[in-house]
Scaffold this motif. Sequence first.
Motif, PDB file in Angstrom:
ATOM      1  N   SER A  42       0.814  -1.217   0.000  1.00  0.00           N
ATOM      2  CA  SER A  42       0.000   0.000   0.000  1.00  0.00           C
ATOM      3  C   SER A  42       0.849   1.269   0.000  1.00  0.00           C
ATOM      4  O   SER A  42       0.735   2.099  -0.911  1.00  0.00           O
ATOM      5  CB  SER A  42      -0.962  -0.002   1.199  1.00  0.00           C
ATOM      6  N   PRO A  43       1.731   1.480   0.995  1.00  0.00           N
ATOM      7  CA  PRO A  43       2.553   2.696   0.955  1.00  0.00           C
ATOM      8  C   PRO A  43       3.532   2.696  -0.207  1.00  0.00           C
ATOM      9  O   PRO A  43       3.831   3.760  -0.766  1.00  0.00           O
ATOM     10  CB  PRO A  43       3.288   2.687   2.304  1.00  0.00           C
ATOM     11  N   VAL A  44       4.023   1.509  -0.594  1.00  0.00           N
ATOM     12  CA  VAL A  44       4.927   1.435  -1.742  1.00  0.00           C
ATOM     13  C   VAL A  44       4.238   1.987  -2.989  1.00  0.00           C
ATOM     14  O   VAL A  44       4.765   2.860  -3.685  1.00  0.00           O
ATOM     15  CB  VAL A  44       5.392  -0.015  -1.985  1.00  0.00           C
ATOM     16  N   GLY A 197       3.367   0.310   7.477  1.00  0.00           N
ATOM     17  CA  GLY A 197       3.455   1.593   6.786  1.00  0.00           C
ATOM     18  C   GLY A 197       4.880   2.118   6.782  1.00  0.00           C
ATOM     19  O   GLY A 197       5.360   2.643   5.773  1.00  0.00           O
ATOM     20  N   LEU A 198       5.576   1.952   7.897  1.00  0.00           N
ATOM     21  CA  LEU A 198       6.962   2.402   8.006  1.00  0.00           C
ATOM     22  C   LEU A 198       7.876   1.595   7.085  1.00  0.00           C
ATOM     23  O   LEU A 198       8.667   2.163   6.318  1.00  0.00           O
ATOM     24  CB  LEU A 198       7.425   2.275   9.459  1.00  0.00           C
ATOM     25  N   VAL A 199       7.775   0.279   7.150  1.00  0.00           N
ATOM     26  CA  VAL A 199       8.639  -0.576   6.324  1.00  0.00           C
ATOM     27  C   VAL A 199       8.339  -0.354   4.841  1.00  0.00           C
ATOM     28  O   VAL A 199       9.250  -0.237   4.013  1.00  0.00           O
ATOM     29  CB  VAL A 199       8.481  -2.056   6.703  1.00  0.00           C
ATOM     30  N   GLY A 200       7.048  -0.265   4.482  1.00  0.00           N
ATOM     31  CA  GLY A 200       6.688  -0.021   3.092  1.00  0.00           C
ATOM     32  C   GLY A 200       7.178   1.328   2.597  1.00  0.00           C
ATOM     33  O   GLY A 200       7.635   1.455   1.454  1.00  0.00           O
ATOM     34  N   SER A 201       7.122   2.340   3.454  1.00  0.00           N
ATOM     35  CA  SER A 201       7.629   3.660   3.066  1.00  0.00           C
ATOM     36  C   SER A 201       9.131   3.623   2.832  1.00  0.00           C
ATOM     37  O   SER A 201       9.648   4.247   1.896  1.00  0.00           O
ATOM     38  CB  SER A 201       7.302   4.697   4.152  1.00  0.00           C
TER      39      SER A 201
END
Length: 252
Positions: A42-44, A197-201
């Motif tokens: 999602s954040p990616v 969210g942090l890891v994907g960002s």
Amino acid sequence: MLSDQELLRYSRQILLPQIDVDGQLRLKQSRALIVGLGGLGSPVALYLAAAGVGELHLADFDSVDLTNLQRQVLHDTPSVGQSKVDSALARLAALNPEVVLHPLRGALDADSLAAAVAAVDLVLDCSDNFATREAVNAACVAAGKPLVSGAAIRLEGQLSVFDPRGEDSPCYHCLYGHGSEAELTCSEAGVVGPLVGLVGSLQALEALKLLAGFGEPLVGRLLLVDALTSRFRELRVRRDPQCPVCGVRHGQ
């Protein structure tokens, strides 16, 4: 060339001397494959679309479930029951119509995965199971494409970049071997939303660095995130000369 509209849209990152207009052009001309459109994907997908990566190839075989919405911010309540790829297409097209979106709705077998990897410049593994990660890694090694790999479960996350274009870069298999059959998924062990969210960002950031050509990617390094104590730790990762996946590519 960048249009006036694109110069305005991406102006805040173009201001960075590490990116500038040349870096933005490289992003526009780049193609990325996102495997998995869940908590990490999602954040990616959102950040790569917002940043102006020219083509995003979106792979997921699953549908949106109500339990996904606690962390999979690409999707919303009206999209429950819908294909994750279709939900992502609608959200990303609304976010940035300049980006070309390629849907890959079914499960990827060896042939279709190899074709999907060959069609792009970089792959982001946002899946949630070891078998998929191993298959994606093998396809990236075979095609010589950089892989940005992330994972998160419970209150722990990790991130690394594997780039077979470099002789010293390890691959996913060098680090994890054959994995564990007892590996848990988020549906079994749980996960806190902001962690994925942090890891994907961070995965999106690593992808932008590789595609635009700035900074120092996480090649040969494993970043460990402890959400419980808000601590980051880094481990060095060496390539295994006897690795059955990347050792063959490097002539071992």
